[in-house]
Design a protein around this motif. Structure first.
Motif, PDB file in Angstrom:
ATOM      1  N   PRO A   1      41.572  -6.332 -36.245  1.00 54.77           N
ATOM      2  CA  PRO A   1      42.142  -5.310 -35.349  1.00 54.77           C
ATOM      3  C   PRO A   1      41.162  -4.816 -34.279  1.00 54.77           C
ATOM      4  O   PRO A   1      41.587  -4.203 -33.304  1.00 54.77           O
ATOM      5  CB  PRO A   1      42.554  -4.186 -36.293  1.00 54.77           C
ATOM      6  CG  PRO A   1      41.838  -4.432 -37.566  1.00 54.77           C
ATOM      7  CD  PRO A   1      41.526  -5.891 -37.629  1.00 54.77           C
ATOM      8  N   VAL A   2      39.855  -5.054 -34.458  1.00 55.61           N
ATOM      9  CA  VAL A   2      38.845  -4.686 -33.461  1.00 55.61           C
ATOM     10  C   VAL A   2      37.840  -5.822 -33.322  1.00 55.61           C
ATOM     11  O   VAL A   2      37.693  -6.644 -34.242  1.00 55.61           O
ATOM     12  CB  VAL A   2      38.098  -3.377 -33.827  1.00 55.61           C
ATOM     13  CG1 VAL A   2      39.055  -2.196 -33.842  1.00 55.61           C
ATOM     14  CG2 VAL A   2      37.391  -3.505 -35.161  1.00 55.61           C
ATOM     15  N   ASP A   3      37.135  -5.861 -32.186  1.00 53.09           N
ATOM     16  CA  ASP A   3      36.126  -6.897 -31.974  1.00 53.09           C
ATOM     17  C   ASP A   3      34.748  -6.387 -32.415  1.00 53.09           C
ATOM     18  O   ASP A   3      34.602  -5.248 -32.862  1.00 53.09           O
ATOM     19  CB  ASP A   3      36.127  -7.373 -30.516  1.00 53.09           C
ATOM     20  CG  ASP A   3      35.744  -6.283 -29.526  1.00 53.09           C
ATOM     21  OD1 ASP A   3      35.272  -5.198 -29.937  1.00 53.09           O
ATOM     22  OD2 ASP A   3      35.922  -6.525 -28.319  1.00 53.09           O
ATOM     23  N   ASP A   4      33.731  -7.245 -32.268  1.00 52.25           N
ATOM     24  CA  ASP A   4      32.374  -6.894 -32.707  1.00 52.25           C
ATOM     25  C   ASP A   4      31.847  -5.645 -32.013  1.00 52.25           C
ATOM     26  O   ASP A   4      31.212  -4.798 -32.640  1.00 52.25           O
ATOM     27  CB  ASP A   4      31.412  -8.059 -32.447  1.00 52.25           C
ATOM     28  CG  ASP A   4      31.701  -9.282 -33.300  1.00 52.25           C
ATOM     29  OD1 ASP A   4      32.307  -9.136 -34.378  1.00 52.25           O
ATOM     30  OD2 ASP A   4      31.305 -10.391 -32.889  1.00 52.25           O
ATOM     31  N   THR A   5      32.108  -5.511 -30.724  1.00 51.07           N
ATOM     32  CA  THR A   5      31.616  -4.363 -29.964  1.00 51.07           C
ATOM     33  C   THR A   5      32.241  -3.068 -30.460  1.00 51.07           C
ATOM     34  O   THR A   5      31.540  -2.066 -30.686  1.00 51.07           O
ATOM     35  CB  THR A   5      31.898  -4.554 -28.460  1.00 51.07           C
ATOM     36  OG1 THR A   5      31.257  -5.766 -28.034  1.00 51.07           O
ATOM     37  CG2 THR A   5      31.390  -3.387 -27.647  1.00 51.07           C
ATOM     38  N   ALA A   6      33.550  -3.068 -30.654  1.00 48.47           N
ATOM     39  CA  ALA A   6      34.234  -1.863 -31.139  1.00 48.47           C
ATOM     40  C   ALA A   6      33.789  -1.522 -32.565  1.00 48.47           C
ATOM     41  O   ALA A   6      33.592  -0.341 -32.895  1.00 48.47           O
ATOM     42  CB  ALA A   6      35.749  -2.046 -31.081  1.00 48.47           C
ATOM     43  N   MET A   7      33.619  -2.537 -33.406  1.00 47.27           N
ATOM     44  CA  MET A   7      33.177  -2.273 -34.783  1.00 47.27           C
ATOM     45  C   MET A   7      31.745  -1.752 -34.797  1.00 47.27           C
ATOM     46  O   MET A   7      31.408  -0.888 -35.613  1.00 47.27           O
ATOM     47  CB  MET A   7      33.314  -3.515 -35.654  1.00 47.27           C
ATOM     48  CG  MET A   7      32.976  -3.257 -37.116  1.00 47.27           C
ATOM     49  SD  MET A   7      33.911  -1.889 -37.891  1.00 47.27           S
ATOM     50  CE  MET A   7      35.507  -2.651 -38.110  1.00 47.27           C
ATOM     51  N   THR A   8      30.908  -2.237 -33.903  1.00 51.58           N
ATOM     52  CA  THR A   8      29.541  -1.723 -33.813  1.00 51.58           C
ATOM     53  C   THR A   8      29.565  -0.227 -33.521  1.00 51.58           C
ATOM     54  O   THR A   8      28.855   0.551 -34.160  1.00 51.58           O
ATOM     55  CB  THR A   8      28.746  -2.474 -32.721  1.00 51.58           C
ATOM     56  OG1 THR A   8      28.661  -3.860 -33.084  1.00 51.58           O
ATOM     57  CG2 THR A   8      27.341  -1.906 -32.565  1.00 51.58           C
ATOM     58  N   ARG A   9      30.400   0.183 -32.580  1.00 53.55           N
ATOM     59  CA  ARG A   9      30.533   1.619 -32.274  1.00 53.55           C
ATOM     60  C   ARG A   9      31.030   2.388 -33.493  1.00 53.55           C
ATOM     61  O   ARG A   9      30.505   3.452 -33.831  1.00 53.55           O
ATOM     62  CB  ARG A   9      31.488   1.839 -31.102  1.00 53.55           C
ATOM     63  CG  ARG A   9      30.862   1.636 -29.748  1.00 53.55           C
ATOM     64  CD  ARG A   9      31.739   2.152 -28.612  1.00 53.55           C
ATOM     65  NE  ARG A   9      33.083   1.576 -28.615  1.00 53.55           N
ATOM     66  CZ  ARG A   9      33.424   0.436 -28.012  1.00 53.55           C
ATOM     67  NH1 ARG A   9      32.520  -0.262 -27.361  1.00 53.55           N
ATOM     68  NH2 ARG A   9      34.669   0.002 -28.057  1.00 53.55           N
ATOM     69  N   ARG A  10      32.054   1.860 -34.160  1.00 55.01           N
ATOM     70  CA  ARG A  10      32.616   2.546 -35.338  1.00 55.01           C
ATOM     71  C   ARG A  10      31.564   2.690 -36.436  1.00 55.01           C
ATOM     72  O   ARG A  10      31.444   3.753 -37.060  1.00 55.01           O
ATOM     73  CB  ARG A  10      33.815   1.775 -35.892  1.00 55.01           C
ATOM     74  CG  ARG A  10      35.065   1.942 -35.088  1.00 55.01           C
ATOM     75  CD  ARG A  10      36.220   1.262 -35.784  1.00 55.01           C
ATOM     76  NE  ARG A  10      37.437   1.379 -34.990  1.00 55.01           N
ATOM     77  CZ  ARG A  10      38.620   1.025 -35.414  1.00 55.01           C
ATOM     78  NH1 ARG A  10      38.775   0.511 -36.635  1.00 55.01           N
ATOM     79  NH2 ARG A  10      39.687   1.164 -34.649  1.00 55.01           N
ATOM     80  N   ILE A  11      30.841   1.608 -36.708  1.00 52.59           N
ATOM     81  CA  ILE A  11      29.835   1.651 -37.776  1.00 52.59           C
ATOM     82  C   ILE A  11      28.731   2.642 -37.412  1.00 52.59           C
ATOM     83  O   ILE A  11      28.306   3.435 -38.257  1.00 52.59           O
ATOM     84  CB  ILE A  11      29.275   0.246 -38.064  1.00 52.59           C
ATOM     85  CG1 ILE A  11      30.345  -0.596 -38.765  1.00 52.59           C
ATOM     86  CG2 ILE A  11      28.005   0.329 -38.911  1.00 52.59           C
ATOM     87  CD1 ILE A  11      29.972  -2.062 -38.949  1.00 52.59           C
ATOM     88  N   ASN A  12      28.252   2.610 -36.170  1.00 54.13           N
ATOM     89  CA  ASN A  12      27.211   3.557 -35.764  1.00 54.13           C
ATOM     90  C   ASN A  12      27.693   4.997 -35.887  1.00 54.13           C
ATOM     91  O   ASN A  12      26.986   5.847 -36.445  1.00 54.13           O
ATOM     92  CB  ASN A  12      26.751   3.276 -34.326  1.00 54.13           C
ATOM     93  CG  ASN A  12      25.733   2.165 -34.261  1.00 54.13           C
ATOM     94  OD1 ASN A  12      24.932   1.969 -35.169  1.00 54.13           O
ATOM     95  ND2 ASN A  12      25.760   1.422 -33.169  1.00 54.13           N
ATOM     96  N   ASP A  13      28.891   5.282 -35.399  1.00 50.06           N
ATOM     97  CA  ASP A  13      29.430   6.643 -35.492  1.00 50.06           C
ATOM     98  C   ASP A  13      29.567   7.080 -36.942  1.00 50.06           C
ATOM     99  O   ASP A  13      29.151   8.189 -37.320  1.00 50.06           O
ATOM    100  CB  ASP A  13      30.790   6.742 -34.796  1.00 50.06           C
ATOM    101  CG  ASP A  13      30.690   6.620 -33.284  1.00 50.06           C
ATOM    102  OD1 ASP A  13      29.579   6.715 -32.728  1.00 50.06           O
ATOM    103  OD2 ASP A  13      31.753   6.418 -32.652  1.00 50.06           O
TER     104      ASP A  13
END
Length: 152
Positions: A119-131
């Protein structure tokens, strides 16, 4: 492409306490705000295989997966990976603990790649994980430090 995150926090508590509290998988639902349950499936020495289940997300989805962790109390490192990967092609996590002025620096390094149909790409997941890592680390810091103040 792949995702990579590094997050850290200093917890003002003794190393043994930080290590024990953050590596007690069964108690993670009390330590992290995102997990509704943690079930140990297999334990062999410092290796543990477990199922994590999250609280329902905004859409009512309940995410669950199986992970494996190998903790090395001598080097104060943990190597983990998702066994059932869900939307990830792979998810590898390294936790390190270091004694520093003011307490214990706990660092999480995550290397992952999302599946093409995730449902999300690597860039979006990177943001989610960092947040989310920042939120969870602050909560862990608070809870472990409170426990350290009340421990006999």
């Amino acid at each position: 492409m792949a995702g990579h995150t590094e997050n850290e926090i200093v917890i003002n508590a003794p190393m043994d306490l930080v290590w024990e509290r953050t590596n007690d998988v069964e108690s993670w639902p009390d330590l992290f705000s995102e997990y509704s349950s943690a079930q140990v499936l297999e334990r062999d020495g410092n290796r543990v295989v477990f199922r994590l289940t999250m609280h329902p997300d905004a859409d009512g989805n309940v995410w669950t997966w199986v992970s494996e962790r190998v903790a090395d109390p001598t080097t104060r490192t943990v190597i983990a990976r998702r066994v059932t990967t869900g939307p990830f092609e792979r998810m590898d996590i390294r936790w390190t603990y270091e004694q520093v002025d003011g307490g214990v620096r706990m660092r999480w390094t995550q290397d992952f790649a999302m599946k093409p149909d995730a449902p999300v790409d690597d860039t979006a997941m990177t943001r989610r994980i960092n947040d989310n890592s920042r939120v969870q680390m602050a909560l862990i810091k608070q809870k472990v430090e409170e426990f350290a103040c009340t421990a006999p």
